[in-house]
Design an enzyme around this catalytic site. Structure first.
Site, PDB file in Angstrom:
ATOM      1  N   MET A   1       0.913  -1.136   0.026  1.00  0.00           N
ATOM      2  CA  MET A   1      -0.155   0.136  -0.203  1.00  0.00           C
ATOM      3  C   MET A   1       0.849   1.056   0.026  1.00  0.00           C
ATOM      4  O   MET A   1       0.476   2.260   0.861  1.00  0.00           O
ATOM      5  CB  MET A   1      -0.854   0.001   1.201  1.00  0.00           C
ATOM      6  CG  MET A   1      -1.850  -1.362   1.286  1.00  0.00           C
ATOM      7  SD  MET A   1      -3.022  -1.517  -0.370  1.00  0.00           S
ATOM      8  CE  MET A   1      -4.037  -0.194   0.070  1.00  0.00           C
TER       9      MET A   1
ATOM     10  N   ASN B   1       2.617  -4.964 -10.658  1.00  0.00           N
ATOM     11  CA  ASN B   1       1.664  -4.738  -9.535  1.00  0.00           C
ATOM     12  C   ASN B   1       0.383  -5.480 -10.212  1.00  0.00           C
ATOM     13  O   ASN B   1       0.200  -5.236 -11.299  1.00  0.00           O
ATOM     14  CB  ASN B   1       1.419  -3.325  -9.392  1.00  0.00           C
ATOM     15  CG  ASN B   1       0.436  -2.863  -8.140  1.00  0.00           C
ATOM     16  OD1 ASN B   1       0.453  -3.604  -7.160  1.00  0.00           O
ATOM     17  ND2 ASN B   1      -0.757  -2.106  -8.647  1.00  0.00           N
TER      18      ASN B   1
ATOM     19  N   ILE C   1       5.857   3.451  -4.960  1.00  0.00           N
ATOM     20  CA  ILE C   1       7.397   2.985  -5.144  1.00  0.00           C
ATOM     21  C   ILE C   1       7.995   4.288  -5.640  1.00  0.00           C
ATOM     22  O   ILE C   1       7.822   5.148  -6.439  1.00  0.00           O
ATOM     23  CB  ILE C   1       7.633   2.047  -6.132  1.00  0.00           C
ATOM     24  CG1 ILE C   1       7.059   0.749  -5.855  1.00  0.00           C
ATOM     25  CG2 ILE C   1       9.059   1.731  -6.298  1.00  0.00           C
ATOM     26  CD1 ILE C   1       7.288   0.145  -4.461  1.00  0.00           C
TER      27      ILE C   1
ATOM     28  N   HIS D   1      -3.937  -5.059  -9.638  1.00  0.00           N
ATOM     29  CA  HIS D   1      -4.835  -4.035  -9.188  1.00  0.00           C
ATOM     30  C   HIS D   1      -6.278  -4.488  -9.444  1.00  0.00           C
ATOM     31  O   HIS D   1      -6.460  -5.021 -10.498  1.00  0.00           O
ATOM     32  CB  HIS D   1      -4.550  -2.605  -9.711  1.00  0.00           C
ATOM     33  CG  HIS D   1      -5.648  -1.624  -9.291  1.00  0.00           C
ATOM     34  ND1 HIS D   1      -5.400  -0.837  -8.024  1.00  0.00           N
ATOM     35  CD2 HIS D   1      -6.792  -0.910  -9.699  1.00  0.00           C
ATOM     36  CE1 HIS D   1      -6.322  -0.336  -7.899  1.00  0.00           C
ATOM     37  NE2 HIS D   1      -7.131  -0.100  -8.906  1.00  0.00           N
TER      38      HIS D   1
HETATM   39  C1  GRF Z   1      -5.591  -7.391  -4.047  1.00  0.00           C
HETATM   40  O1  GRF Z   1      -6.881  -7.461  -4.384  1.00  0.00           O
HETATM   41  C2  GRF Z   1      -4.839  -6.685  -5.004  1.00  0.00           C
HETATM   42  O2  GRF Z   1      -5.562  -6.663  -6.212  1.00  0.00           O
HETATM   43  C3  GRF Z   1      -4.587  -5.371  -4.304  1.00  0.00           C
HETATM   44  O3  GRF Z   1      -4.340  -5.751  -3.122  1.00  0.00           O
HETATM   45  C4  GRF Z   1      -5.077  -6.911  -2.775  1.00  0.00           C
HETATM   46  C5  GRF Z   1      -4.222  -7.712  -2.052  1.00  0.00           C
HETATM   47  O4  GRF Z   1      -4.901  -8.775  -1.293  1.00  0.00           O
HETATM   48  N1  GRF Z   1      -3.478  -4.632  -4.908  1.00  0.00           N
HETATM   49  P1  GRF Z   1      -4.078 -10.244  -0.395  1.00  0.00           P
HETATM   50  O5  GRF Z   1      -3.172  -9.281   0.543  1.00  0.00           O
HETATM   51  O6  GRF Z   1      -2.976 -10.593  -1.591  1.00  0.00           O
HETATM   52  O7  GRF Z   1      -4.905 -10.906  -0.245  1.00  0.00           O
END
Ligand code: GRF
Length: 190
Positions: free
Chosen positions: A90, A107, A93, A109
């Site tokens: 979160m 990444n 970078i 998303h």
């Molecule tokens: C995922 O839905 C991804 O797309 C987003 O963050 C979430 C991470 O979930 N960037 P997890 O920690 O892998 O369960």
């Protein structure tokens, strides 16, 4: 064999799916390191269980991003990491990592970018009332979910979907889609 590092901040279900795909011989990579910016996150437990080294840090203990990224970079070099895989990390970078790993940071998303970047993409899609959303895997640049798109999967939103049911659908796709695209990157970057 290519070495990858996964960066994550929370639950780590995508981290887990990468671990499992490697273990089952469905992803030909070495998961060298977990990088986590949230001491106490569930993903750290998952790494421990899988026997994968982790570098856990507290951003507040550093002067700024370039300070902690310099330390991350040192870890990546120690483990000779080829590819950085962001999976629920979160944070943006910064140039320290972007310059060293150009074209080598990806990444995932939970929306069809460029729609619904940033936090709460699943809720954003529901609120907008779109009938189709999905998952995007993209290269990382300095922006928020703005780098070149590598691949996308679409998912239909049904009348009775809520944030929880839609998140489940999205995660289910992510857990096979990400390993598949990581493998593709590896095949193309021999
Ligand atoms: C995922 O839905 C991804 O797309 C987003 O963050 C979430 C991470 O979930 N960037 P997890 O920690 O892998 O369960």
């Amino acid at each position: 064999m290519k070495k990858i590092a996964v960066f994550a901040s929370g639950n780590g279900s995508n981290f887990q799916s990468i671990v499992d795909h490697i273990k089952e011989g469905n992803l030909n990579a070495h998961l060298a390191l977990l990088v986590c910016d949230k001491p106490g996150a569930k993903v750290i437990e998952r790494a421990k269980k899988a026997g994968i080294p982790s570098f856990v840090f507290h951003p507040k203990e550093y002067q700024n991003k370039s300070h902690f990224e310099t330390e991350i970079l040192q870890q990546l070099k120690n483990f000779e990491v080829d590819l950085i895989v962001l999976a629920g990390y979160m944070r943006l970078i910064g140039p320290t990592l972007l310059n060293e790993y150009e074209g080598k940071i990806i990444n995932i998303h939970p929306s069809l970018l460029p729609s619904f970047p940033g936090k709460n993409a699943i809720e954003q899609a529901l609120e907008a009332g779109v009938k189709i959303t999905g998952v995007t895997i993209h290269y990382v640049d300095e922006g928020m979910d703005t780098g070149p798109i590598i691949a996308q999967r679409a998912i239909e939103i049904s009348e009775d979907d809520n944030a929880e049911t839609l998140a489940n659908k999205i995660h289910k796709i992510e857990h096979t889609f990400y390993p598949e695209i990581i493998q593709k990157w590896i095949n193309e970057n021999k």
